[in-house]
Write a protein that holds these residues in place. Structure first.
Motif, PDB file in Angstrom:
ATOM      1  N   THR A  39       0.839  -1.206   0.000  1.00  0.00           N
ATOM      2  CA  THR A  39       0.000   0.000   0.000  1.00  0.00           C
ATOM      3  C   THR A  39       0.874   1.257   0.000  1.00  0.00           C
ATOM      4  OG1 THR A  39      -1.728  -1.132   1.232  1.00  0.00           O
ATOM      5  CG2 THR A  39      -1.762   1.271   1.311  1.00  0.00           C
ATOM      6  N   GLY A  81      -6.896  -4.620   7.302  1.00  0.00           N
ATOM      7  CA  GLY A  81      -7.085  -6.060   7.488  1.00  0.00           C
ATOM      8  C   GLY A  81      -8.489  -6.551   7.192  1.00  0.00           C
ATOM      9  N   MET A 143      -1.574 -12.028   4.204  1.00  0.00           N
ATOM     10  CA  MET A 143      -2.689 -12.522   5.002  1.00  0.00           C
ATOM     11  C   MET A 143      -3.770 -13.074   4.071  1.00  0.00           C
ATOM     12  SD  MET A 143      -3.915  -8.840   6.538  1.00  0.00           S
ATOM     13  CE  MET A 143      -5.249  -9.495   7.537  1.00  0.00           C
ATOM     14  N   HIS A 198       6.199  -5.888  10.382  1.00  0.00           N
ATOM     15  CA  HIS A 198       5.631  -5.923   9.028  1.00  0.00           C
ATOM     16  C   HIS A 198       6.682  -5.557   7.973  1.00  0.00           C
ATOM     17  CE1 HIS A 198       2.045  -6.354   6.600  1.00  0.00           C
ATOM     18  NE2 HIS A 198       2.340  -5.242   5.954  1.00  0.00           N
TER      19      HIS A 198
HETATM   20  C1  MLT Z   1      -3.832  -5.070   2.958  1.00  0.00           C
HETATM   21  O1  MLT Z   1      -4.597  -4.133   3.057  1.00  0.00           O
HETATM   22  O2  MLT Z   1      -3.628  -5.718   1.921  1.00  0.00           O
HETATM   23  C2  MLT Z   1      -3.107  -5.431   4.200  1.00  0.00           C
HETATM   24  O3  MLT Z   1      -3.787  -4.914   5.307  1.00  0.00           O
HETATM   25  C3  MLT Z   1      -1.719  -4.961   4.218  1.00  0.00           C
HETATM   26  C4  MLT Z   1      -1.583  -3.510   3.900  1.00  0.00           C
HETATM   27  O4  MLT Z   1      -1.556  -3.169   2.756  1.00  0.00           O
HETATM   28  O5  MLT Z   1      -1.461  -2.692   4.825  1.00  0.00           O
END
Ligand code: MLT
Length: 220
Positions: A39, A81, A143, A198
């Motif tokens: 992101t 998330g 995730m 992260h």
């Molecule tokens: C997402 O939005 O794909 C995950 O929460 C990771 C992020 O981009 O922060």
């Protein structure tokens, strides 16, 4: 829970459907790498990582088409998330179609994805929805993108998942669930939980290079 604003990003430039960077191969034996930023990143972010991981490989690096407050992403989310799964499905198919276009335009073999965070999550969604598009994937801080992905088959597809033991965004149970989803589909999953959060560390680099060499994912 706050819904984060998300609007479609500016239309893609150029002949292909995603704004992207392409670096041609200098080593024809190296598998192309598909670089998928996190992101707020863009098509330039992971080029140095790709060069370090597989010198001489072709690099294909698209920019996510969603803008969240000006930050490019590969799909919409409702909160951190919490994903808009309908959009995940739509965007995974769009990206898979772009990879097909780019393979034709640049004469590429099926790429190995290297995705970080949001880029890892869209790569995981593509593995579930379009299992023939990628020849392997390194998923960094990934995730579960789809709670109930369709049945699919990824026989022997090499997948490296690198999670952070103290990741404030990705709960350990969530990463383990993604590894299980991929395993159930027959992928050859190696899931390692590294010290750290992260962000990526030099240990991630070493682990990825080692995996590319061992699995042959870097050999076309
Ligand atoms: C997402 O939005 O794909 C995950 O929460 C990771 C992020 O981009 O922060």
């Amino acid at each position: 829970m706050n819904a984060l604003p998300a609007t479609p990003a500016a239309p893609a430039r150029g002949a292909l459907s995603f704004t992207h960077r392409f670096v041609p191969a200098t080593d024809p034996a190296a598998a192309p790498l598909l670089l998928l930023h996190g992101t707020g990143g863009d098509e330039n972010d992971l080029i140095p990582l790709g060069r370090m991981l597989s010198p001489g490989a072709a690099l294909l690096s698209p920019r996510g088409r969603i803008s969240e407050g000006g930050m490019p992403r590969f799909f919409r989310r409702l909160a951190e998330g919490v994903f808009d799964e309908e959009d995940v499905v739509r965007r995974a198919h769009e990206l898979a179609d772009f990879i097909g276009e780019a393979r034709t335009a640049y004469g590429l073999a099926a790429p190995v994805a290297v995705g970080f965070s949001n880029g890892a999550n869209i790569a995981a969604a593509m593995l579930m929805l379009r299992p023939d598009v990628l020849s392997g994937a390194a998923l960094l801080r990934a995730m579960v993108p789809l709670a109930n992905p369709p049945a699919g088959s990824l026989p022997g597809t090499p997948v490296l998942m690198l999670s952070g033991a103290a990741d404030p965004i990705v709960p350990a149970s969530n990463a383990a669930r993604l590894a299980a989803q991929l395993n159930e589909r027959g992928a050859r999953v190696e899931h390692r939980v590294l010290p750290g959060g992260h962000g990526l560390t030099p240990t991630d680099m070493t682990a990825m290079r080692d995996w590319l060499a061992r699995t042959g994912a870097a050999a076309a």
